[in-house]
Design a protein around this motif. Structure first.
Motif, mmCIF file in Angstrom:
data_model
loop_
_atom_site.group_PDB
_atom_site.id
_atom_site.type_symbol
_atom_site.label_atom_id
_atom_site.label_comp_id
_atom_site.label_asym_id
_atom_site.label_seq_id
_atom_site.Cartn_x
_atom_site.Cartn_y
_atom_site.Cartn_z
ATOM 1 N N GLN A 14 0.908 -0.889 0.354
ATOM 2 C CA GLN A 14 -0.056 0.141 0.791
ATOM 3 C C GLN A 14 0.827 1.357 0.093
ATOM 4 O O GLN A 14 1.805 1.224 0.619
ATOM 5 N N ILE A 15 0.237 2.596 -0.907
ATOM 6 C CA ILE A 15 0.897 3.475 -1.037
ATOM 7 C C ILE A 15 0.720 4.129 0.211
ATOM 8 O O ILE A 15 -0.458 4.889 0.499
ATOM 9 N N THR A 16 1.375 4.836 1.257
ATOM 10 C CA THR A 16 1.666 5.360 2.739
ATOM 11 C C THR A 16 2.069 6.414 2.620
ATOM 12 O O THR A 16 1.295 7.329 3.337
ATOM 13 N N GLY A 17 2.299 7.701 1.284
ATOM 14 C CA GLY A 17 2.257 8.711 1.695
ATOM 15 C C GLY A 17 3.749 9.134 0.530
ATOM 16 O O GLY A 17 4.389 8.387 -0.515
ATOM 17 N N ALA A 18 4.148 9.988 0.536
ATOM 18 C CA ALA A 18 5.204 10.602 -0.304
ATOM 19 C C ALA A 18 6.339 11.470 0.654
ATOM 20 O O ALA A 18 6.059 11.216 1.688
ATOM 21 N N HIS A 19 7.518 11.035 -0.910
ATOM 22 C CA HIS A 19 9.087 10.826 0.384
ATOM 23 C C HIS A 19 9.509 12.598 -0.782
ATOM 24 O O HIS A 19 9.850 11.596 -1.796
ATOM 25 N N GLY A 20 9.828 13.626 -0.257
ATOM 26 C CA GLY A 20 10.644 14.392 -1.019
ATOM 27 C C GLY A 20 9.552 15.076 -1.973
ATOM 28 O O GLY A 20 8.778 15.217 -2.023
ATOM 29 N N ILE A 21 10.017 15.814 -2.573
ATOM 30 C CA ILE A 21 10.344 16.692 -3.710
ATOM 31 C C ILE A 21 9.460 15.981 -5.876
ATOM 32 O O ILE A 21 8.585 16.742 -5.939
ATOM 33 N N ARG A 22 10.549 15.197 -5.158
ATOM 34 C CA ARG A 22 11.045 14.563 -7.128
ATOM 35 C C ARG A 22 9.835 13.649 -7.306
ATOM 36 O O ARG A 22 9.299 12.919 -8.024
ATOM 37 N N GLY A 23 8.558 13.202 -6.740
ATOM 38 C CA GLY A 23 7.393 12.632 -6.706
ATOM 39 C C GLY A 23 8.059 10.459 -5.535
ATOM 40 O O GLY A 23 7.006 9.860 -5.987
ATOM 41 N N ASP A 24 9.156 10.753 -5.476
ATOM 42 C CA ASP A 24 9.014 8.961 -5.035
ATOM 43 C C ASP A 24 7.725 8.644 -3.777
ATOM 44 O O ASP A 24 7.114 9.420 -3.005
ATOM 45 N N ILE A 25 7.355 7.587 -3.454
ATOM 46 C CA ILE A 25 6.456 6.969 -2.317
ATOM 47 C C ILE A 25 7.394 7.006 -1.511
ATOM 48 O O ILE A 25 8.082 5.633 -1.700
ATOM 49 N N ILE A 26 6.614 6.798 -0.515
ATOM 50 C CA ILE A 26 6.424 5.317 0.629
ATOM 51 C C ILE A 26 5.323 4.087 0.698
ATOM 52 O O ILE A 26 4.339 4.426 0.402
ATOM 53 N N VAL A 27 6.522 3.066 0.733
ATOM 54 C CA VAL A 27 4.960 1.914 0.343
ATOM 55 C C VAL A 27 5.182 0.598 1.620
ATOM 56 O O VAL A 27 6.377 0.604 1.940
ATOM 57 N N ARG A 28 3.851 0.504 2.277
ATOM 58 C CA ARG A 28 4.384 -0.503 3.112
ATOM 59 C C ARG A 28 4.260 -1.747 2.358
ATOM 60 O O ARG A 28 2.660 -2.229 1.423
ATOM 61 N N THR A 29 5.125 -2.985 2.239
ATOM 62 C CA THR A 29 4.684 -3.572 1.868
ATOM 63 C C THR A 29 4.347 -4.642 2.609
ATOM 64 O O THR A 29 5.121 -5.767 3.385
ATOM 65 N N PHE A 30 3.918 -6.332 1.770
ATOM 66 C CA PHE A 30 3.815 -7.590 2.636
ATOM 67 C C PHE A 30 4.146 -8.277 2.026
ATOM 68 O O PHE A 30 3.693 -9.628 1.900
ATOM 69 N N THR A 31 5.439 -8.529 1.482
ATOM 70 C CA THR A 31 6.114 -9.695 0.326
ATOM 71 C C THR A 31 7.337 -9.636 1.779
ATOM 72 O O THR A 31 7.434 -9.073 2.620
ATOM 73 N N GLY A 32 7.883 -11.002 2.267
ATOM 74 C CA GLY A 32 8.331 -11.379 2.465
ATOM 75 C C GLY A 32 10.056 -10.421 2.285
ATOM 76 O O GLY A 32 10.258 -9.868 3.613
ATOM 77 N N SER A 60 13.545 1.317 3.675
ATOM 78 C CA SER A 60 13.750 2.057 4.479
ATOM 79 C C SER A 60 13.392 1.965 5.541
ATOM 80 O O SER A 60 12.189 1.057 6.396
ATOM 81 N N GLY A 61 13.318 2.263 6.859
ATOM 82 C CA GLY A 61 12.724 1.849 8.723
ATOM 83 C C GLY A 61 10.459 2.639 8.167
ATOM 84 O O GLY A 61 10.201 1.652 8.727
ATOM 85 N N LYS A 62 10.855 3.876 6.889
ATOM 86 C CA LYS A 62 9.120 3.839 6.738
ATOM 87 C C LYS A 62 8.365 3.145 6.037
ATOM 88 O O LYS A 62 7.548 2.432 5.605
ATOM 89 N N GLY A 63 9.743 2.227 4.953
ATOM 90 C CA GLY A 63 8.843 1.475 4.254
ATOM 91 C C GLY A 63 9.791 1.615 2.879
ATOM 92 O O GLY A 63 11.154 1.892 3.316
#
Length: 189
Positions: A14-32, A60-63
């Protein structure tokens, strides 16, 4: 029950948020392995209507910090916040012996060791101490959480779409909150 002619989709993140100003996203994963989310090819929404091409930048620690095709700024990244990411079940590797994808367990009939159906698996929960199967009791609104252990679920038969369930036995103290007659309390009184 889902339409067997449609591909089954498995939630990978699931995409949980934005990271920085260039459009990177933070993803919480459910994969091993968190970075494996991009290794299954393009991901989709729940219905398979939207496609998302993901490239992992780092973990990262956030995902997982990732880039999404077509998203080039923070506003675009914020717009996809909350988006669930799915993959067709057929793209996932076969699980090892005695391992199961949660999606394969949901919908299975729960039967006693005598073969009497007691309900259906409606969810797999994990509150930190291991997986629990949530079983909708037959002809009831009640559900029962059963530890997904060999003792409580001795048989999983995906081909027959059923599991054998041994419900946990509760003592009188657990059922009523009171001690059984003659039982000594933890304080010895």
């Amino acid at each position: 029950m889902s339409d067997p002619t449609q591909p089954r989709r498995i939630l990978l993140g699931q995409i949980t948020g934005a990271h920085g100003i260039r459009g990177d996203i933070i993803v919480r994963t459910f994969t091993g392995a968190p970075e494996a989310i991009a290794s299954y090819g393009p991901l989709t929404d729940a219905l398979g209507e939207k496609t998302f091409k993901l490239r992992v930048v780092r973990v990262s620690g956030k995902g997982v910090i990732a880039r999404l095709d077509g998203v080039t700024n923070r506003n675009g990244a914020e717009a996809v916040r909350g988006q669930d990411l799915y993959v067709d079940r057929a793209k996932l590797p076969k699980p090892d012996e005695a391992e199961y994808y949660h999606a394969d367990l949901i919908g299975l009939a729960a039967v006693t060791s005598g073969g009497i159906e007691i309900g259906r698996v409606i969810a797999v929960q994990n509150f930190g101490a291991g997986d629990l199967l949530e079983i909708q009791i037959e002809a009831s609104k009640d559900t029962e959480l059963v530890p997904f252990t060999n003792a409580n679920v001795p048989t999983v038969d995906l081909a027959s779409r059923r599991i054998t369930v041994v419900l946990p036995v509760m003592t009188g103290e657990q059922e009523t909150g009171e001690q059984e007659p003659g039982a000594e309390s933890e304080t010895g009184v």
